[in-house]
Design a protein around this motif. Structure first.
Motif, PDB file in Angstrom:
ATOM      1  N   ALA A 189      41.459  33.942  45.747  1.00  0.00           N
ATOM      2  CA  ALA A 189      42.539  34.167  44.788  1.00  0.00           C
ATOM      3  C   ALA A 189      43.712  34.877  45.459  1.00  0.00           C
ATOM      4  CB  ALA A 189      42.029  34.996  43.619  1.00  0.00           C
ATOM      5  N   ARG A 190      44.929  34.526  45.027  1.00  0.00           N
ATOM      6  CA  ARG A 190      46.137  35.199  45.493  1.00  0.00           C
ATOM      7  C   ARG A 190      46.691  36.065  44.364  1.00  0.00           C
ATOM      8  NH1 ARG A 190      48.968  29.635  46.953  1.00  0.00           N
ATOM      9  NH2 ARG A 190      48.163  29.344  44.837  1.00  0.00           N
ATOM     10  N   ASP A 191      47.414  37.117  44.715  1.00  0.00           N
ATOM     11  CA  ASP A 191      47.942  38.032  43.699  1.00  0.00           C
ATOM     12  C   ASP A 191      48.787  37.307  42.665  1.00  0.00           C
ATOM     13  OD1 ASP A 191      46.700  40.153  44.915  1.00  0.00           O
ATOM     14  OD2 ASP A 191      48.467  40.787  46.055  1.00  0.00           O
ATOM     15  N   ARG A 192      49.555  36.324  43.104  1.00  0.00           N
ATOM     16  CA  ARG A 192      50.473  35.636  42.186  1.00  0.00           C
ATOM     17  C   ARG A 192      49.745  34.776  41.153  1.00  0.00           C
ATOM     18  NH1 ARG A 192      52.891  31.322  46.584  1.00  0.00           N
ATOM     19  NH2 ARG A 192      51.323  29.676  46.300  1.00  0.00           N
ATOM     20  N   ASP A 193      48.446  34.489  41.382  1.00  0.00           N
ATOM     21  CA  ASP A 193      47.701  33.634  40.453  1.00  0.00           C
ATOM     22  C   ASP A 193      47.197  34.398  39.232  1.00  0.00           C
ATOM     23  OD1 ASP A 193      47.942  31.315  42.029  1.00  0.00           O
ATOM     24  OD2 ASP A 193      46.270  31.963  43.300  1.00  0.00           O
ATOM     25  N   GLY A 194      47.208  35.734  39.263  1.00  0.00           N
ATOM     26  CA  GLY A 194      46.746  36.517  38.122  1.00  0.00           C
ATOM     27  C   GLY A 194      45.248  36.432  37.907  1.00  0.00           C
ATOM     28  N   ILE A 195      44.491  36.242  38.990  1.00  0.00           N
ATOM     29  CA  ILE A 195      43.037  36.062  38.910  1.00  0.00           C
ATOM     30  C   ILE A 195      42.353  37.337  39.382  1.00  0.00           C
ATOM     31  CG2 ILE A 195      41.068  34.780  39.844  1.00  0.00           C
ATOM     32  CD1 ILE A 195      43.053  32.383  40.122  1.00  0.00           C
ATOM     33  N   ARG A 196      41.335  37.769  38.641  1.00  0.00           N
ATOM     34  CA  ARG A 196      40.623  39.000  38.985  1.00  0.00           C
ATOM     35  C   ARG A 196      39.226  38.961  38.363  1.00  0.00           C
ATOM     36  NH1 ARG A 196      40.465  41.837  34.368  1.00  0.00           N
ATOM     37  NH2 ARG A 196      42.147  41.565  32.834  1.00  0.00           N
ATOM     38  N   PRO A 197      38.349  39.879  38.786  1.00  0.00           N
ATOM     39  CA  PRO A 197      37.027  39.961  38.156  1.00  0.00           C
ATOM     40  C   PRO A 197      37.127  40.374  36.696  1.00  0.00           C
ATOM     41  CG  PRO A 197      37.029  41.072  40.282  1.00  0.00           C
ATOM     42  CD  PRO A 197      38.458  40.758  39.968  1.00  0.00           C
ATOM     43  N   TRP A 198      36.220  39.851  35.895  1.00  0.00           N
ATOM     44  CA  TRP A 198      36.135  40.219  34.478  1.00  0.00           C
ATOM     45  C   TRP A 198      35.770  41.686  34.345  1.00  0.00           C
ATOM     46  CZ3 TRP A 198      32.370  42.112  31.179  1.00  0.00           C
ATOM     47  CH2 TRP A 198      32.563  41.911  29.811  1.00  0.00           C
ATOM     48  N   GLU A 199      36.358  42.331  33.339  1.00  0.00           N
ATOM     49  CA  GLU A 199      36.043  43.718  33.026  1.00  0.00           C
ATOM     50  C   GLU A 199      35.677  43.816  31.543  1.00  0.00           C
ATOM     51  OE1 GLU A 199      39.400  46.099  34.057  1.00  0.00           O
ATOM     52  OE2 GLU A 199      39.436  45.421  36.155  1.00  0.00           O
ATOM     53  N   PRO A 200      34.898  44.830  31.150  1.00  0.00           N
ATOM     54  CA  PRO A 200      34.514  44.965  29.731  1.00  0.00           C
ATOM     55  C   PRO A 200      35.689  44.946  28.772  1.00  0.00           C
ATOM     56  CG  PRO A 200      33.167  46.421  31.067  1.00  0.00           C
ATOM     57  CD  PRO A 200      34.198  45.837  31.995  1.00  0.00           C
ATOM     58  N   ARG A 201      36.843  45.460  29.202  1.00  0.00           N
ATOM     59  CA  ARG A 201      38.018  45.469  28.318  1.00  0.00           C
ATOM     60  C   ARG A 201      38.546  44.066  28.021  1.00  0.00           C
ATOM     61  NH1 ARG A 201      42.884  45.013  31.416  1.00  0.00           N
ATOM     62  NH2 ARG A 201      42.509  45.190  33.682  1.00  0.00           N
ATOM     63  N   ASP A 202      38.075  43.073  28.778  1.00  0.00           N
ATOM     64  CA  ASP A 202      38.539  41.693  28.596  1.00  0.00           C
ATOM     65  C   ASP A 202      37.763  40.939  27.527  1.00  0.00           C
ATOM     66  OD1 ASP A 202      40.395  41.889  30.758  1.00  0.00           O
ATOM     67  OD2 ASP A 202      38.753  41.528  32.181  1.00  0.00           O
ATOM     68  N   VAL A 203      36.741  41.553  26.941  1.00  0.00           N
ATOM     69  CA  VAL A 203      35.819  40.780  26.116  1.00  0.00           C
ATOM     70  C   VAL A 203      36.503  40.174  24.889  1.00  0.00           C
ATOM     71  CG1 VAL A 203      34.958  42.781  24.804  1.00  0.00           C
ATOM     72  CG2 VAL A 203      33.526  40.741  25.066  1.00  0.00           C
ATOM     73  N   GLY A 204      37.372  40.923  24.227  1.00  0.00           N
ATOM     74  CA  GLY A 204      38.037  40.382  23.039  1.00  0.00           C
ATOM     75  C   GLY A 204      38.895  39.176  23.368  1.00  0.00           C
TER      76      GLY A 204
END
Length: 349
Positions: A189-204
């Motif tokens: 992943a590149r920074d510009r793609d907005g991709i990152r590991p899932w976090e608990p705050r993402d559940v909703g």
């Protein structure tokens, strides 16, 4: 024979199931090694209520076989049904032919019937002459309570040499080698793609992404509790953001599979990318494949159910593999609205 709720540990269950499958299939066909950590995660063994559909059959005081079910709500249009995914059927060889499988399935149906209009999903593998699995009978399919279709996988090779050595079938080995020049290495992943590991705050936001999948006629009805468990622990998940909001996610897990050799294989469970621009869809799948390769997996699999765009899969190096299983669903009430021939989302286990 006594059929009752399985009350052993994850370690005991893993040893039992793997020993049965090794005895039946080593050197004949590929199968996963379901570790205690995997079973505890998938079946939620720490929760007593989750054991309702974990069944064991005892003969003369000995555990003869198990049939395990993962419970979930299933959405079909505006309706929701209680459902289970029935799998991991394992019967010790000395007890085969003594009605163990029939007794387990009768009890499974009985417990679902007690919950109301329940659905039971399952897979019947026919890709090897050595498989002990059997497809649904003509009587079942004509009853109006069963549906079945042939299903296969999207396959992405990640290590050509190791994957070709792993396959038991010589034609699969040859196809893997022939396709090697056309399989590029996945990109991080590149920074510009907005991709990152899932976090608990993402559940909703993640649940909202899954609820917005209009292409699906039916699917698992994920909620915050079930998706949080799925995306943590044994499972892995990446999300993609657009303007700071999660608009797509992919989830997977990796297990050792026994073939001609033992190698890690990844199973994609959720690929929900419809809300992303085309370039980000490809980048998210690429990023997941890059992480999977770093986990040592030789290939990645995704069940073909029409829930992902074919072009998106092909662009990231997946190929549609041969159909080698029956995907089945039956209703314990005896009436079933057809669903499997339309795009749908279920897990493969």
């Amino acid at each position: 024979m006594e059929v009752r709720t399985y009350d052993g540990t994850a370690e005991e269950l893993s040893r039992f199931v793997i020993s049965v499958w090794r005895d039946a299939y080593v050197g004949k066909m590929a199968f996963p090694l379901w570790t205690p950590e995997y079973l505890a995660w998938q079946l939620d063994l720490a929760a007593p209520e989750a054991r309702e559909h974990l069944l064991g059959a005892w003969c003369e005081g000995e555990l003869a076989g198990v049939l395990l079910g993962w419970s979930f709500p299933y959405r079909q249009g505006e309706q929701r049904h209680p459902a289970i995914l029935s799998s991991w059927l394992s019967v010790r060889p000395e007890f085969r032919g003594r009605g163990v499988v029939k007794a387990l399935k009768i009890e499974q149906d009985s417990r679902m019937r007690a919950r109301g209009d329940g659905l039971i999903f399952a897979y019947r593998y026919f890709g090897s002459e050595h498989s002990l699995s059997k497809g649904p009978t003509r009587e079942q399919l004509d009853s109006g309570g069963w549906e079945s279709r042939r299903s296969g996988f999207w396959v992405r090779i990640l290590s050509t040499v190791r994957a070709s050595r792993w396959y038991l079938n010589r034609w699969q080995r040859r196809l893997t080698i022939v396709g090697a020049p056309f399989t590029r290495s996945p990109r991080a992943a590149r920074d510009r793609d907005g991709i990152r590991p899932w976090e608990p705050r993402d559940v909703g936001a993640s649940v909202s992404v899954l609820e917005a999948r209009r292409r699906l006629a039916s699917s698992i009805a994920w909620d915050e509790k079930s998706l949080s468990k799925h995306c943590s622990g044994f499972g892995r998940c990446l999300v993609a953001e657009v303007d700071g909001v999660v608009r797509g996610l992919v989830t997977w897990h990796v297990l050792q599979f026994v073939g001609a050799t033992e190698e890690p294989v990844a199973i994609f469970d959720i690929i929900a990318t419809e809300g992303l621009p085309d370039a980000t869809q490809r980048a998210l799948l690429d990023a997941a494949l890059h992480e999977i390769k770093s986990q040592g997996a030789v290939l990645a699999l995704k069940l073909r159910t029409g829930d992902v765009r074919a072009l998106a899969m092909i662009r990231t190096g997946f190929i549609p593999w041969f159909s080698d299983s029956f995907e089945t669903v039956h209703s314990v009430s005896g009436t079933l609205s057809p669903m499997l021939d339309h795009p749908h989302h279920v897990l493969w286990r």
